[in-house]
Enzyme design. Structure first.
Site, mmCIF file in Angstrom:
data_model
loop_
_atom_site.group_PDB
_atom_site.id
_atom_site.type_symbol
_atom_site.label_atom_id
_atom_site.label_comp_id
_atom_site.label_asym_id
_atom_site.label_seq_id
_atom_site.Cartn_x
_atom_site.Cartn_y
_atom_site.Cartn_z
ATOM 1 N N GLU A 129 0.773 -1.068 0.010
ATOM 2 C CA GLU A 129 -0.103 -0.007 -0.171
ATOM 3 C C GLU A 129 0.917 1.399 0.150
ATOM 4 O O GLU A 129 0.472 2.184 -0.860
ATOM 5 C CB GLU A 129 -0.986 0.052 1.225
ATOM 6 C CG GLU A 129 -2.170 -0.887 1.255
ATOM 7 C CD GLU A 129 -1.875 -2.408 1.414
ATOM 8 O OE1 GLU A 129 -2.751 -3.082 1.777
ATOM 9 O OE2 GLU A 129 -0.549 -2.580 1.581
ATOM 10 N N VAL A 130 1.839 1.182 0.861
ATOM 11 C CA VAL A 130 2.705 2.358 0.904
ATOM 12 C C VAL A 130 3.443 2.727 -0.507
ATOM 13 O O VAL A 130 3.438 3.863 -1.025
ATOM 14 C CB VAL A 130 3.648 2.563 1.964
ATOM 15 C CG1 VAL A 130 4.853 3.737 1.871
ATOM 16 C CG2 VAL A 130 3.141 2.702 3.430
#
Length: 247
Positions: A129-130
């Site tokens: 996600e990051v």
């Protein structure tokens, strides 16, 4: 979207959206929620095993579905998913995850939200996600309860994936298995739990519930606000644009 099979006193729930790599969509999560509740309410079931149809456990949130939503609608969608996954910690019966292939994003968090995790040695575990431009929107309390805050932060940054052996070493997984053997190992673990006095097994889960689930709902709400803010960034918009459904 979820198949249910009873093996003795163990209910085996299989995520079955192979065409979407068992991604977590709105309807599939509703079906999973109902299957978990039904298994927990069934007096003949002592333990629940959660696994995924080949080729993998779960690829995470359905980005094709998310890509067609506004940011507030994405947050609402993910809040529904978060509630289903958090609910695993509040079931009365142990839930054992049997992980093969890969567990990515929300699939990673779904697995670690189970009470016991069995990982095949060659599983690809990754929180991307990051890298995509946003904070994972739910479930980080479950990861932190397993590995502690420092390791949870490193895994959340997701600079590189880990395999099943590293997942075991870090505490992401509780047991390992050879490739293709996760379900068999999970069934052995589940059968062992099922042979224990049922009342005492429930009591043990209930006793540790506040330590494992502490503040999880509030933290998911905090993560959701950060996720919404992150999704305004150019990096996130570039990621989401690849999955936007043209209407």
């Amino acid at each position: 979207m979820v198949t249910v099979e009873t093996r003795g006193s163990v209910a085996v729930l299989t995520l079955d959206r192979a065409a979407r790599r068992n991604a977590l969509g709105t309807e599939s999560m509703r079906v999973l929620s109902a299957a978990l509740r039904d298994a927990d309410a069934d007096p003949a079931v002592r333990v629940i095993v959660l696994t995924g149809a080949p080729p993998a456990f779960c690829a995470g949130s359905d980005l094709k579905e998310l890509g067609g939503l506004s940011i507030p609608a994405m947050c609402d969608h993910e809040a529904e998913t978060a509630a289903v996954v958090r609910g695993i910690g509040f079931l009365s019966k142990p839930v054992v995850a049997a992980v093969e292939g890969y567990a990515l994003g929300g699939g990673f968090i779904l697995a670690v939200s189970c009470d016991v995790v069995v990982s095949a040695e060659n599983v690809r575990w990754h929180l991307a996600e990051v890298t995509n431009g946003w904070l994972p929107v739910w479930g980080l309390q479950a990861l932190t309860a397993r590995v502690g805050p420092v390791r949870a932060r490193l895994l959340t940054w997701g600079a590189e994936p880990i395999d099943g052996r590293e997942a075991l070493r870090l505490g992401v997984a509780d047991y390992d298995a050879p490739a293709g053997g996760a379900l068999d190992r999970a069934m052995a673990v589940a059968d062992g739990l099922a042979r224990l006095p049922a009342e005492a097994v429930v009591s043990a889960k209930r006793f540790f519930e506040p330590f494992v689930m502490a503040d999880a709902e509030r933290l998911d709400s905090v993560a959701s606000r950060m996720f919404a803010r992150d999704c305004e960034s150019s990096a996130a918009q570039a990621t989401l644009s690849r999955f936007t459904v043209t209407k």
